[in-house]
Design a protein around this motif. Structure first.
Motif, mmCIF file in Angstrom:
data_model
loop_
_atom_site.group_PDB
_atom_site.id
_atom_site.type_symbol
_atom_site.label_atom_id
_atom_site.label_comp_id
_atom_site.label_asym_id
_atom_site.label_seq_id
_atom_site.Cartn_x
_atom_site.Cartn_y
_atom_site.Cartn_z
ATOM 1 N N THR A 894 0.757 -1.193 -0.213
ATOM 2 C CA THR A 894 0.014 0.080 0.159
ATOM 3 C C THR A 894 0.925 1.072 -0.235
ATOM 4 N N GLN A 895 0.596 2.054 -0.792
ATOM 5 C CA GLN A 895 1.315 3.381 -0.794
ATOM 6 C C GLN A 895 0.692 4.678 0.027
ATOM 7 N N ASN A 896 1.436 5.637 0.225
ATOM 8 C CA ASN A 896 0.749 6.738 1.294
ATOM 9 C C ASN A 896 0.278 6.014 2.410
ATOM 10 N N ALA A 897 1.228 5.404 3.194
ATOM 11 C CA ALA A 897 0.616 4.635 4.348
ATOM 12 C C ALA A 897 0.665 5.650 5.518
ATOM 13 N N THR A 898 1.006 6.768 5.668
ATOM 14 C CA THR A 898 1.412 7.632 6.635
ATOM 15 C C THR A 898 -0.303 7.792 7.728
ATOM 16 N N GLU A 899 -1.162 8.279 6.487
ATOM 17 C CA GLU A 899 -2.520 8.256 7.330
ATOM 18 C C GLU A 899 -3.122 6.929 7.717
ATOM 19 N N LEU A 900 -2.671 5.739 7.062
ATOM 20 C CA LEU A 900 -3.170 4.515 7.544
ATOM 21 C C LEU A 900 -2.593 4.393 8.734
ATOM 22 N N LEU A 901 -1.481 4.749 8.770
ATOM 23 C CA LEU A 901 -0.641 4.352 10.209
ATOM 24 C C LEU A 901 -1.258 5.022 11.352
ATOM 25 N N GLN A 902 -1.705 6.279 10.893
ATOM 26 C CA GLN A 902 -2.189 7.103 12.414
ATOM 27 C C GLN A 902 -3.562 6.522 12.650
ATOM 28 N N ALA A 903 -4.391 6.260 11.563
ATOM 29 C CA ALA A 903 -5.614 5.530 11.904
ATOM 30 C C ALA A 903 -5.511 4.352 12.594
ATOM 31 N N LEU A 904 -4.465 3.685 12.094
ATOM 32 C CA LEU A 904 -4.196 2.042 12.918
ATOM 33 C C LEU A 904 -3.745 2.342 14.222
ATOM 34 N N GLN A 905 -2.902 3.264 14.594
ATOM 35 C CA GLN A 905 -2.651 3.424 15.949
ATOM 36 C C GLN A 905 -3.702 3.593 16.652
ATOM 37 N N VAL A 906 -4.740 4.637 16.393
ATOM 38 C CA VAL A 906 -5.796 5.068 17.253
ATOM 39 C C VAL A 906 -6.775 3.690 17.546
ATOM 40 N N ASP A 907 -6.806 2.674 16.447
ATOM 41 C CA ASP A 907 -7.573 1.478 16.807
ATOM 42 C C ASP A 907 -6.832 0.580 17.503
ATOM 43 N N GLN A 908 -5.509 0.491 17.196
ATOM 44 C CA GLN A 908 -4.625 -0.331 18.193
ATOM 45 C C GLN A 908 -4.792 0.012 19.588
ATOM 46 N N GLN A 909 -5.018 1.338 19.908
ATOM 47 C CA GLN A 909 -4.977 1.531 21.264
ATOM 48 C C GLN A 909 -6.555 1.270 21.866
ATOM 49 N N LYS A 910 -7.386 1.149 20.816
ATOM 50 C CA LYS A 910 -8.791 0.492 21.351
ATOM 51 C C LYS A 910 -8.698 -1.015 21.795
ATOM 52 N N GLY A 911 -7.732 -1.616 20.952
ATOM 53 C CA GLY A 911 -7.913 -3.002 20.857
ATOM 54 C C GLY A 911 -8.591 -3.722 20.037
ATOM 55 N N SER A 912 -9.378 -3.005 18.944
ATOM 56 C CA SER A 912 -10.059 -3.365 18.055
ATOM 57 C C SER A 912 -9.830 -2.644 16.557
ATOM 58 N N ILE A 913 -9.441 -3.663 15.948
ATOM 59 C CA ILE A 913 -9.290 -3.097 14.484
ATOM 60 C C ILE A 913 -10.015 -3.586 13.413
ATOM 61 N N PRO A 914 -10.817 -2.846 12.775
ATOM 62 C CA PRO A 914 -12.006 -3.346 11.676
ATOM 63 C C PRO A 914 -11.186 -3.744 10.403
ATOM 64 N N LEU A 915 -11.390 -4.556 10.002
ATOM 65 C CA LEU A 915 -11.036 -5.430 8.694
ATOM 66 C C LEU A 915 -11.913 -5.824 8.106
ATOM 67 N N ASN A 916 -12.236 -5.811 6.561
ATOM 68 C CA ASN A 916 -13.241 -6.113 5.481
ATOM 69 C C ASN A 916 -12.588 -7.154 4.512
ATOM 70 N N LEU A 917 -12.842 -8.283 4.494
ATOM 71 C CA LEU A 917 -12.539 -9.352 3.553
ATOM 72 C C LEU A 917 -13.689 -9.400 2.244
ATOM 73 N N ARG A 918 -13.215 -8.953 1.086
ATOM 74 C CA ARG A 918 -14.035 -9.045 0.209
ATOM 75 C C ARG A 918 -13.573 -10.132 -0.973
ATOM 76 N N ALA A 919 -14.695 -10.888 -1.404
ATOM 77 C CA ALA A 919 -14.164 -11.817 -2.380
ATOM 78 C C ALA A 919 -15.202 -11.926 -3.556
#
Length: 967
Positions: A894-919
């Motif tokens: 994934t490119q431009n991962a700076t914003e992704l890292l900020q959102a990930l740190q917030v969800d990591q602190q909550k202990g719940s990270i939402p993921l979507n699996l599409r098929a």
């Protein structure tokens, strides 16, 4: 130097140990004589490398006595040595320069068997001496509360040890103790004493205080996992030593107070940082550095250290606000021990939840955070701009001055008048609005803010030089009064970002007002039927410029500020802590700065150049009026904001005046063309920059659509018509002459007139009225509806028959487990590499329907709308009522991962990270022996995982899969 003197003093205010306690060693137990290391010489008995003459320690050698008598003498000496006192034939020596080196020397004439038994007991004697010495030195004030508690626990243990020695001595006095019995009774506690002596040696050598002592005890307890007795003893020592530490922790997480007189707590307080700096200093470090974590964190609190720090910080903010509150602590929830049940972590979590919720309610309800943010949006983001129109009308003269000549007090009074005269008077926060005038342009100000992520494709420093003259229109800004604790969210840095956006919007509004005035001028001139002159060309140019500036303002307000504002508000409503509020607010400002082009100097410079051309053109439009109207009437246009009403009574210049000013008209026409060329060139040069940057920054695509697409004007040619030729009323040649020296006067007049510019507004012919249709259409429509209804009934009947015969059921899909083998960023945090291993279970509940999974499937994992990795399913057949488990490897970057890292740190602190699996899986259904056409199964699974750590099994907290299909 004594070991007690080597301990660093954590607090200069702690009491000092009396000197007599250090100068009189016989009161402390440190009365052993020191000897030098020497080589072993013949005729001496050596232990641990130290010799002794056979006659030392007694008047008569022990070898002169019988073996039975020697045993009694040795037992008596050993009982003294066990409590650190020398005997007649056993001496205790210290090595000079080595505080933890103790040697024992025995008479060389002693029986060899007794010497062997004696040497077996020397380790426990040495352990007692080292432990006793540690207790004495660590009981001083400067060693800290943890060492005091540990020394007290050791002292209690030594009392039990001394009681055991007293019982052995009693048995010896009764004649019931032999040397073998002494070894038998001392052997069980040998391991415990040696383990404790090893701990105190390491603590003394490393000068451990505070959490270092607790970590040492816990590490030694884990190392002794094979010896249950020793491990239990060390855990008990750790419990006792941590009691004082937990007392400090309890006051911090329950009251927000650091009661740490010796500096042992793992949270440091920097009292030099005051909360007032949040509203004054752009780079204020109050919230991050007023309270910070030290390096020496107890191992049992390492995972909860950040939570503990934040809990105390929240309580501190409430105390600073004068809001006295304490967490209601039940007796069972007090932090009294750190057992294996981890009850202390539950106490910390409950304290954090209470403090976070209480502070968030205080800021939102009592101090009205949302109202303040809404007020800032009204004024600094121009959400309600009616006050601004009034202000710009009254303050225009003052804003036209240089920044050094502007009176800020006058601007403030005009602003207050504008606020009280408009709808802003109903806002209770309008009195917090202040005027300020910067000294530099917007580009120069942006270059001074080093913390902003400004694009590296910035222009050269020479391009950012200040213009020769700037006015208040380029440097005017608004400020806002923010008080504690709202300054945590709306800090000086946040207000500066708001001001940057305001300055950009304010100048765009100014350009729009100037162009609107010029457009009114052209509309007034068109009322006088001046088509075919320079006014027509200038009118089209003015229209294009207005379209540009209006499109830019529309993009800034409706495409950037409003959507991002609503996203931020929705996030703030769900925020659970003040840190999340700060993070969401900062994220909103950074995104607005970036999408408003303020972090792209190359684009911003182009836009500023276009606005400058528009302003120059608006100022030059006055010359066009003077060239087209009578000079005597132009005095009526002295006002800076002309309107159409002023042109009703104005008169055109006479043909003679127009002929006289023909050269000047040609010059004006060329000036208009020059403005048009410059504007078109700059606008066209903006296109490649937006196109090249739209791949990395998607918002540039919207900007290009608004600015560039709206500027495309395609003139529609009208029927050819000759321009009217005005004949002179007075002959241009003397009477009786046929031609002047320069030719025919009529042709000369036609040559001197400016060329006619055929450029008009697109013409759209009126729509023709629709033709009447006959009644046949109604009949056709009725027949079509009947056929459709019949067809629906037939299809419904066939579907019902199919359902009752085959009883089709929807396949079920579930994600059983997930493992991340790679989840890392590159050096500049621009690329994210992810590899997932996902186990998916596919169930076919149908009894008569089989499923062929064809090639060409596609699986992907998404996080917050960003694709992390992708893969595909293998080709296989799933029979009737079959369950298939698939193990799939998905990878991607994934490119431009700076914003992704900020959102990930917030969800990591909550202990719940939402993921979507599409098929998306192409399949063929087999019904009996009939093979149907190819279908496409669409599966969407919503997953909540606890973390995204690499090389770890990820725990799936929640899984919800939805199924769909299409042809």
């Amino acid at each position: 130097m004594d070991s007690a003197a080597a301990i660093s003093t954590p607090s200069s205010l702690c009491p000092s140990t009396p000197g007599w306690n250090l100068d009189r060693p016989f009161l402390t137990g440190q009365f052993y004589q020191c000897i030098q290391e020497t080589k072993v010489t013949p005729g001496t008995t050596e232990f641990k490398g130290f010799p002794m003459d056979s006659s030392s320690g007694a008047d008569k050698a022990i070898g002169c006595y019988h073996a039975t008598i020697q045993e009694l003498i040795v037992i008596d000496d050993l009982l003294s040595t066990l409590i650190g006192i020398e005997g007649r034939y056993i001496s205790i020596k210290k090595v000079r320069g080595k505080e933890d080196a103790i040697t024992f020397q025995v008479d060389a004439s002693m029986d060899l068997a007794l010497q062997e038994f004696t040497k077996r007991l020397f380790p426990i004697c040495e352990s007692y001496i080292l432990i006793n010495q540690f207790v004495e030195t660590r009981s001083q004030f400067k060693t800290g509360l943890v060492n005091h508690a540990f020394a007290a626990a050791l002292r209690a243990l030594l009392l039990d040890y001394q009681a055991m020695v007293a019982q052995l001595e009693h048995q010896f006095r009764l004649g019931k103790l032999s040397i073998q019995g002494l070894w038998f009774y001392c052997q069980p506690m040998m391991g415990s004493m040696q383990a404790l002596s090893m701990v105190v040696k390491k603590a003394a050598a490393n000068n451990c205080v505070g959490s270092a002592v607790l970590n040492l005890l816990q590490s030694q307890a884990k190392a002794m996992a094979g010896d249950h007795v020793v491990r239990s003893l060390l855990e008990k020592m750790s419990q006792s030593a941590s009691t004082a530490y937990l007392g400090i922790l309890e006051r911090w997480v329950y009251e927000g107070v650091i009661d740490d007189p010796y500096g042992e707590f793992f949270i440091a307080e920097n009292k030099s940082l005051q909360k007032e700096s949040l509203t004054q200093d752009y780079d204020a470090k109050y919230w991050k550095q007023r309270y910070s974590l030290k390096d020496d964190i107890p191992s049992f609190l390492a995972n909860a250290a950040e939570t503990i720090l934040i809990t105390g910080k929240y309580l501190n903010v409430m105390r600073e606000c004068g809001h006295s509150i304490q967490i209601p602590v039940a007796e069972k929830s007090k932090l009294t021990s750190v057992g294996s049940n981890h009850h202390y972590l539950e106490c910390v979590k409950s304290a954090y939840d209470f403090a976070s919720g209480e502070l968030l309610n205080l800021v939102k309800n009592k101090y009205d955070l949302m109202g303040k943010l809404q007020s800032i949006k009204h004024y600094l983001l121009l959400d309600q701009g009616d006050f601004l129109v009034h202000f710009m009308d009254t303050a225009r003269e003052e804003l036209m001055k240089k920044p050094d000549e502007i009176s800020v007090e006058k601007l403030q009074s005009l602003l207050d008048l504008a606020l009280r005269s408009t709808a802003a008077a109903a806002d209770p926060c309008h009195e917090d609005l202040l005027c300020c005038v910067e000294r530099t342009t917007l580009l120069k100000r942006l270059s001074t803010l080093k913390d902003l992520e400004i694009s590296r494709s910035a222009p050269d420093s020479n391009d950012l030089e200040e213009p020769l003259s700037i006015t208040g229109l380029e440097t005017f800004s608004l400020n806002y009064k923010v008080r504690w604790p709202l300054s945590l969210v709306i800090s000086r840095k946040a207000l500066t970002k708001y001001q940057l956006i305001f300055r950009f919007l304010f100048h765009c509004k100014h350009v729009d007002r100037q162009l609107s005035g010029a457009w009114q001028v052209h509309q007034g001139l068109r009322k006088l039927d001046m088509q075919g002159t320079t006014v027509s060309v200038s009118s089209l140019l003015c229209r294009n410029m207005l379209k540009f500036i209006n499109s830019l303002l529309h993009y800034l307000t409706f495409e950037v500020l409003e959507p991002n504002w609503h996203v931020m508000l929705s996030r703030l409503q769900t925020a659970k802590s003040i840190d999340e509020v700060i993070q969401y607010h900062d994220f909103f400002l950074d995104k607005c700065l970036r999408e408003c082009l303020l972090l792209s100097p190359a684009l911003l410079k182009k836009v500023e150049r276009l606005k400058l051309i528009c302003l120059q053109y608006a100022a030059a439009s006055q010359r066009l009026i003077t060239s087209s109207l009578d000079i005597a009437d132009t005095d009526k246009l002295s006002n800076d904001s002309p309107s159409i009403e002023k042109y009703k009574n104005l008169k055109l210049r006479t043909p003679y005046q127009m002929q006289k000013l023909a050269p000047e008209n040609v010059t004006l026409f060329e000036s208009v063309l020059k403005f048009e060329r410059e504007f078109t060139f700059e606008l066209n040069s903006l296109g490649p920059i937006l196109s090249s940057g739209s791949r990395a920054e998607p918002y540039l695509t919207h900007l290009a659509q608004w600015i560039l697409d709206h500027q495309r004007i395609h003139p529609v040619p009208e029927p050819e018509q000759e321009p009217p030729v005005q004949k002179p009323t007075v002959p241009s040649v003397p009477k009786g002459s046929f031609r002047s020296e320069k030719g025919d006067p009529e042709k000369q007049q036609q040559q001197e007139q400016p060329p006619f510019r055929r450029r008009t507004i697109p013409y759209y012919p009126p729509l023709k009225p629709p033709k009447k249709r006959c009644c046949t259409c109604k009949r056709c429509l009725c027949c079509t509806c009947c056929l459709l209804f019949l067809l629906i009934i037939i299809i419904g009947g066939l579907g019902a028959a199919f359902y009752f015969v085959f009883q089709p059921k929807i396949p079920n899909y579930s994600v059983d487990s997930m493992r991340i083998t790679q989840f890392s960023f590159n050096t500049d945090m621009s690329l994210l590499f992810a590899t997932f291993n996902v186990n998916i279970t596919a169930r076919n509940p149908n009894k008569k329907i089989g499923i062929y999974y064809e090639s060409g499937s596609h699986l992907s994992v998404w996080y917050t709308g960003v694709k992390l990795c992708e893969g595909s399913l293998p080709r296989f057949y799933q029979g009737h009522q079959n369950t298939t488990v698939l193990s799939l490897d998905l990878s991607g970057q994934t490119q431009n991962a700076t914003e992704l890292l900020q959102a990930l740190q917030v969800d990591q602190q909550k202990g719940s990270i939402p993921l979507n699996l599409r098929a998306k899986v192409p399949v063929k259904l087999k019904i009996g022996k009939l093979m149907l056409m190819k279908w496409k199964f669409l599966v969407k699974c919503r997953l909540d995982v606890d973390s995204l750590a690499a090389n770890n099994a990820i725990r799936i907290r929640n899984s919800d899969c939805k199924f769909g299909f299409r042809l």
